[in-house]
Design an enzyme around this catalytic site. Structure first.
Site, PDB file in Angstrom:
ATOM      1  N   TRP A  67      -5.134  -7.870   4.609  1.00 17.59           N
ATOM      2  CA  TRP A  67      -4.355  -9.022   4.176  1.00 17.59           C
ATOM      3  C   TRP A  67      -4.172  -9.969   5.346  1.00 17.59           C
ATOM      4  O   TRP A  67      -4.373  -9.590   6.497  1.00 17.59           O
ATOM      5  CB  TRP A  67      -2.998  -8.560   3.643  1.00 17.59           C
ATOM      6  CG  TRP A  67      -2.236  -7.735   4.613  1.00 17.59           C
ATOM      7  CD1 TRP A  67      -1.511  -8.173   5.673  1.00 17.59           C
ATOM      8  CD2 TRP A  67      -2.159  -6.300   4.656  1.00 17.59           C
ATOM      9  NE1 TRP A  67      -0.978  -7.115   6.353  1.00 17.59           N
ATOM     10  CE2 TRP A  67      -1.347  -5.961   5.763  1.00 17.59           C
ATOM     11  CE3 TRP A  67      -2.677  -5.277   3.849  1.00 17.59           C
ATOM     12  CZ2 TRP A  67      -1.055  -4.634   6.098  1.00 17.59           C
ATOM     13  CZ3 TRP A  67      -2.379  -3.966   4.194  1.00 17.59           C
ATOM     14  CH2 TRP A  67      -1.572  -3.653   5.299  1.00 17.59           C
ATOM     15  N   SER A  76       0.862  -1.181   0.000  1.00 18.14           N
ATOM     16  CA  SER A  76       0.000   0.000   0.000  1.00 18.14           C
ATOM     17  C   SER A  76       0.897   1.229   0.000  1.00 18.14           C
ATOM     18  O   SER A  76       1.810   1.329   0.819  1.00 18.14           O
ATOM     19  CB  SER A  76      -0.871   0.032   1.258  1.00 18.14           C
ATOM     20  OG  SER A  76      -1.719  -1.071   1.306  1.00 18.14           O
ATOM     21  N   ASP A  78      -8.824  -2.693   2.930  1.00 15.39           N
ATOM     22  CA  ASP A  78      -7.628  -3.142   2.230  1.00 15.39           C
ATOM     23  C   ASP A  78      -6.908  -3.987   3.272  1.00 15.39           C
ATOM     24  O   ASP A  78      -6.140  -3.472   4.071  1.00 15.39           O
ATOM     25  CB  ASP A  78      -6.804  -1.902   1.828  1.00 15.39           C
ATOM     26  CG  ASP A  78      -5.521  -2.284   1.093  1.00 15.39           C
ATOM     27  OD1 ASP A  78      -5.328  -3.475   0.794  1.00 15.39           O
ATOM     28  OD2 ASP A  78      -4.696  -1.383   0.834  1.00 15.39           O
ATOM     29  N   CYS A 102      -7.720  -0.986   7.265  1.00  7.16           N
ATOM     30  CA  CYS A 102      -6.552  -1.550   6.597  1.00  7.16           C
ATOM     31  C   CYS A 102      -5.710  -2.311   7.607  1.00  7.16           C
ATOM     32  O   CYS A 102      -5.508  -1.855   8.733  1.00  7.16           O
ATOM     33  CB  CYS A 102      -5.724  -0.429   5.964  1.00  7.16           C
ATOM     34  SG  CYS A 102      -4.316  -1.062   5.031  1.00  7.16           S
TER      35      CYS A 102
HETATM   36  N1  FMN Z   1      -9.972 -14.695  -0.547  1.00  8.79           N
HETATM   37  C1  FMN Z   1     -11.329 -14.689  -0.414  1.00  8.79           C
HETATM   38  O1  FMN Z   1     -11.948 -15.750  -0.370  1.00  8.79           O
HETATM   39  N2  FMN Z   1     -12.030 -13.512  -0.330  1.00  8.79           N
HETATM   40  C2  FMN Z   1     -11.409 -12.304  -0.376  1.00  8.79           C
HETATM   41  O2  FMN Z   1     -12.097 -11.279  -0.312  1.00  8.79           O
HETATM   42  C3  FMN Z   1      -9.972 -12.273  -0.521  1.00  8.79           C
HETATM   43  N3  FMN Z   1      -9.281 -11.090  -0.577  1.00  8.79           N
HETATM   44  C4  FMN Z   1      -7.921 -11.095  -0.636  1.00  8.79           C
HETATM   45  C5  FMN Z   1      -7.196  -9.882  -0.611  1.00  8.79           C
HETATM   46  C6  FMN Z   1      -5.811  -9.859  -0.635  1.00  8.79           C
HETATM   47  C7  FMN Z   1      -5.074  -8.545  -0.608  1.00  8.79           C
HETATM   48  C8  FMN Z   1      -5.092 -11.087  -0.717  1.00  8.79           C
HETATM   49  C9  FMN Z   1      -3.589 -11.111  -0.774  1.00  8.79           C
HETATM   50  C10 FMN Z   1      -5.781 -12.293  -0.763  1.00  8.79           C
HETATM   51  C11 FMN Z   1      -7.190 -12.325  -0.715  1.00  8.79           C
HETATM   52  N4  FMN Z   1      -7.903 -13.535  -0.718  1.00  8.79           N
HETATM   53  C12 FMN Z   1      -9.276 -13.523  -0.591  1.00  8.79           C
HETATM   54  C13 FMN Z   1      -7.191 -14.830  -0.821  1.00  8.79           C
HETATM   55  C14 FMN Z   1      -6.825 -15.201  -2.262  1.00  8.79           C
HETATM   56  O3  FMN Z   1      -7.951 -15.328  -3.093  1.00  8.79           O
HETATM   57  C15 FMN Z   1      -6.084 -16.538  -2.237  1.00  8.79           C
HETATM   58  O4  FMN Z   1      -4.864 -16.326  -1.549  1.00  8.79           O
HETATM   59  C16 FMN Z   1      -5.791 -17.136  -3.607  1.00  8.79           C
HETATM   60  O5  FMN Z   1      -5.146 -18.371  -3.459  1.00  8.79           O
HETATM   61  C17 FMN Z   1      -4.935 -16.231  -4.485  1.00  8.79           C
HETATM   62  O6  FMN Z   1      -4.862 -16.786  -5.800  1.00  8.79           O
HETATM   63  P1  FMN Z   1      -3.858 -16.210  -6.915  1.00  8.79           P
HETATM   64  O7  FMN Z   1      -2.456 -16.475  -6.400  1.00  8.79           O
HETATM   65  O8  FMN Z   1      -4.148 -16.989  -8.144  1.00  8.79           O
HETATM   66  O9  FMN Z   1      -4.112 -14.754  -7.110  1.00  8.79           O
END
Ligand code: FMN
Length: 619
Positions: free
Chosen positions: A618, A401, A616, A571
């Site tokens: 994590w 961020s 926002d 956040c």
């Molecule tokens: N997972 C959810 O189920 N709901 C969410 O709202 C969500 N928001 C996320 C926000 C951030 C900043 C991060 C880092 C992860 C979030 N996740 C959420 C988890 C991701 O969907 C999960 O880690 C996924 O394996 C990431 O896949 P990718 O590596 O293909 O992008």
């Protein structure tokens, strides 16, 4: 010779499937590569069942063609979809998602199956996959196998292979495929090593265009990052044994612009010591130049990463060598063990038996073993490095961020980053790839400033358009990062003579004397009108967190969210904090606004859709 006016359309996945005799297409919605990796594994495994597959990035293909997929006999579309933010699709799946939401395509005859990637600590768990699964059915498509949901907070690899183990038999049954699913391990890439006549175009860490880091030219983005100078890199903590850095990247001359709330992405380089270890463990000369070329000529991915390059470059810039190993990698590694017990151990962990899953959970996940640790602990395992280069996932950029406002700092982007370092249960010292690398990049007098490749990613996290709108920001720890930018921006407007509404920050940390980030700066803003509420969790016998302070300010908070149309921003830690904070807002709506629990919940939902309640977070 004639040049065609229009480039041949290569965005037709149907054409591609047809011309290469394929019937399986696996699309992915991925931000940090996991869904893309899973899609690749599924597409590759199709061969075992007589379904040749391809991977598809929905951003690169004409997704409206899904209505015609049925013209290919026994065809199947699989979707590996991650969820982000507030139940949002990834950038590359956005357009496809909107097309599904807003359109009414007739998808009768389309065979599909979905695996979702999410994280249970987020409120909107796997919402994208859940919606997609429902929506495709609504539009007439046929679900071949049940929706699978992966939880990245627990063990998403296990969720995936467990789903996959049932998915394939269901697919075979549905299409009447008789297959043993024979366990052939196929190399996807062909190795060329250059010993004598070394090519003159060699990649050295570029993401796409050769020499793009030496010959910089805009526009800058994920494929063409800007080399930013680090002009400030200082410690924010005043005590304790943890480290949090304030880093300023100079973006002058890049033509990159940012708004408060955006993210900056950084491409790190892996730890030299780890890279060296991998060279030794595989008895490879890391200076050797090599190329991996896809054996499937039709594939859109000709190389797994920019080639040719040296093994050192591949391990330093292109491959993830620090994550816990995936099960399919363990399975491939087992072929290279001369000791039968080590071979068996790897095979067992790659299986979906309960014993195998338990061992994988313990030995890889809990013990935190990466490729180096596995090879160290199984000394008879001697894979060739080029095969590892094919198997390991791509090193991903890290997102931070932005903690500055372009109104005050148009030429620099600031970040606030905790340096990740910990001891693993096997006594190893693990270090976060990007933060430890950044922490060492110190500007020194009389020598060139350190540079790092960066690009900016736009976000939805935005101040209200009207500065008179009051805002409540909740950002403990490094969650304060975007709010430093927000605060700078609001008070810059005030300095210009504009009327600015209440600006309220809830910040929390362990001890005032140790990790109160930006203490002096925030105190200066307090003089200008910032309302600052501070929770120091360890400065008294009982723990005090930000949500406790909010719970003492019902009147002020109600006035802002219930009466004055104010905005709320959260956040930081998704696991506990975001939830605790949400519960206090619900409580205030119920007590001060006389709402039932359901009404309060609906009220927050509505604030979310109006972009008046944003997070926002994590984990
Ligand atoms: N997972 C959810 O189920 N709901 C969410 O709202 C969500 N928001 C996320 C926000 C951030 C900043 C991060 C880092 C992860 C979030 N996740 C959420 C988890 C991701 O969907 C999960 O880690 C996924 O394996 C990431 O896949 P990718 O590596 O293909 O992008």
């Amino acid at each position: 010779s004639m040049t065609p006016l229009q480039a041949p359309t290569d965005n037709s996945f149907i054409k591609k499937l047809r011309s290469s005799g394929r019937s399986l297409v696996v699309f992915y919605g991925s931000q940090t590569g996991t869904a893309e990796e899973f899609a690749g594994r599924l597409a590759k495994e199709g061969v075992r069942y007589g379904m040749k597959g391809m991977v598809g990035d929905p951003e690169e293909y004409d997704m409206e063609e899904l209505v015609n997929l049925k013209t290919i006999p026994n065809s199947l579309a699989v979707f590996c979809m991650a969820t982000y933010g507030e139940g949002d699709p990834t950038d590359n799946a956005m357009e496809f998602y909107e097309w599904l939401q807003n359109g009414d395509a007739d998808l009768t005859g389309l065979n599909y199956s979905i695996f979702g990637l999410g994280n249970k600590t987020y409120e909107h768990y796997n919402e994208v996959a859940i919606y997609l699964d429902k929506r495709l059915e609504q539009l007439g498509a046929t679900r071949v196998f049940d929706l699978g949901l992966g939880d990245d907070d627990a063990n998403i690899e296990e969720d995936f292979i467990t789903w996959k183990d049932k998915f394939w038999p269901a697919v075979c049954e549905y299409f009447g495929i008789e297959s043993t699913g024979e366990d052939v391990s196929l190399r996807q890439y062909r190795l060329t090593e250059f010993k004598d006549d070394v090519p003159d175009r060699i990649f050295t860490g570029e993401m796409a265009r050769l020499h793009s880091l030496q010959n910089q030219r805009p526009p800058y983005d994920a494929k063409n990052p800007f080399l930013a100078k680090i002009q400030i890199n200082r410690e924010l903590n005043k005590g304790g044994d943890r480290s949090c850095r304030h880093i300023e990247f100079n973006i002058e001359g890049s033509k990159m612009r940012y708004d408060s709330g955006d993210h900056v992405a950084v491409y790190p380089i892996n730890d030299t010591e780890l890279v060296e270890k991998l060279g030794k463990l595989t008895s490879t000369d890391l200076e050797t130049i090599f190329t991996l070329t896809n054996t499937d000529e039709e594939s859109s991915k000709k190389h797994p990463f920019p080639c040719p390059c040296s093994y050192r470059t591949a391990l330093s810039h292109y491959l993830d060598i620090t994550n816990n190993l995936r099960t399919h990698v363990l399975k491939e590694l087992s072929e290279y063990c001369s000791d039968p017990s080590e071979k068996e151990k790897l095979r067992l962990m790659a299986s979906t038996t309960s014993e195998g899953k338990a061992l994988y959970q313990q030995w890889i996940i809990n013990d935190n073993r990466n490729i180096v640790h596995v090879l160290e602990d199984l000394p008879s395992c001697k894979p060739p490095l080029d095969h590892l280069c094919e198997l390991l996932p791509r090193l991903q950029p890290r997102y931070y961020s932005i903690s500055s406002s372009a109104k005050l700092y148009p030429n620099t982007v600031h970040i606030t980053a905790v340096v990740v370092e910990y001891m693993t249960p096997t006594g190893r010292h693990n270090k976060g790839v990007c933060t430890t690398w950044l922490a060492r990049k110190l500007p020194e007098p009389d020598i060139d400033l350190p540079v790092v490749p960066v690009f900016i990613r736009k976000s939805q996290f935005r101040l209200p358009a009207n500065p008179q709108t009051p805002v409540i920001m909740v950002g403990p720890g490094t969650g304060v990062a975007p709010f430093r930018g927000f605060i700078q921006e609001r008070f810059a407007l005030q300095d210009e003579g504009k009327t600015v509404g209440d600006t309220i920050l809830y910040f929390g940390c362990r001890k005032q004397s140790e990790d109160f980030l930006y203490e002096e700066e925030l105190q200066e803003f307090q003089k200008k009108g910032l309302k600052l509420y501070l929770a120091f969790s360890r400065d008294q016998p009982h723990k005090v967190y930000v949500h406790h302070l909010m719970d003492q300010n019902h009147d002020e908070i109600w006035k802002i969210i219930g009466e004055n149309n104010g905005h709320v921003y959260i956040c930081g830690d998704a696991r506990n904090m975001a939830n605790d904070v949400r519960n206090v807002f619900l409580k205030i709506l119920m007590t001060k606004g006389n709402m039932s629990e359901q009404q309060a919940s609906a009220y927050l939902k509505k604030m979310e859709t109006q972009k008046r309640y944003s997070s926002d977070v994590w984990s």
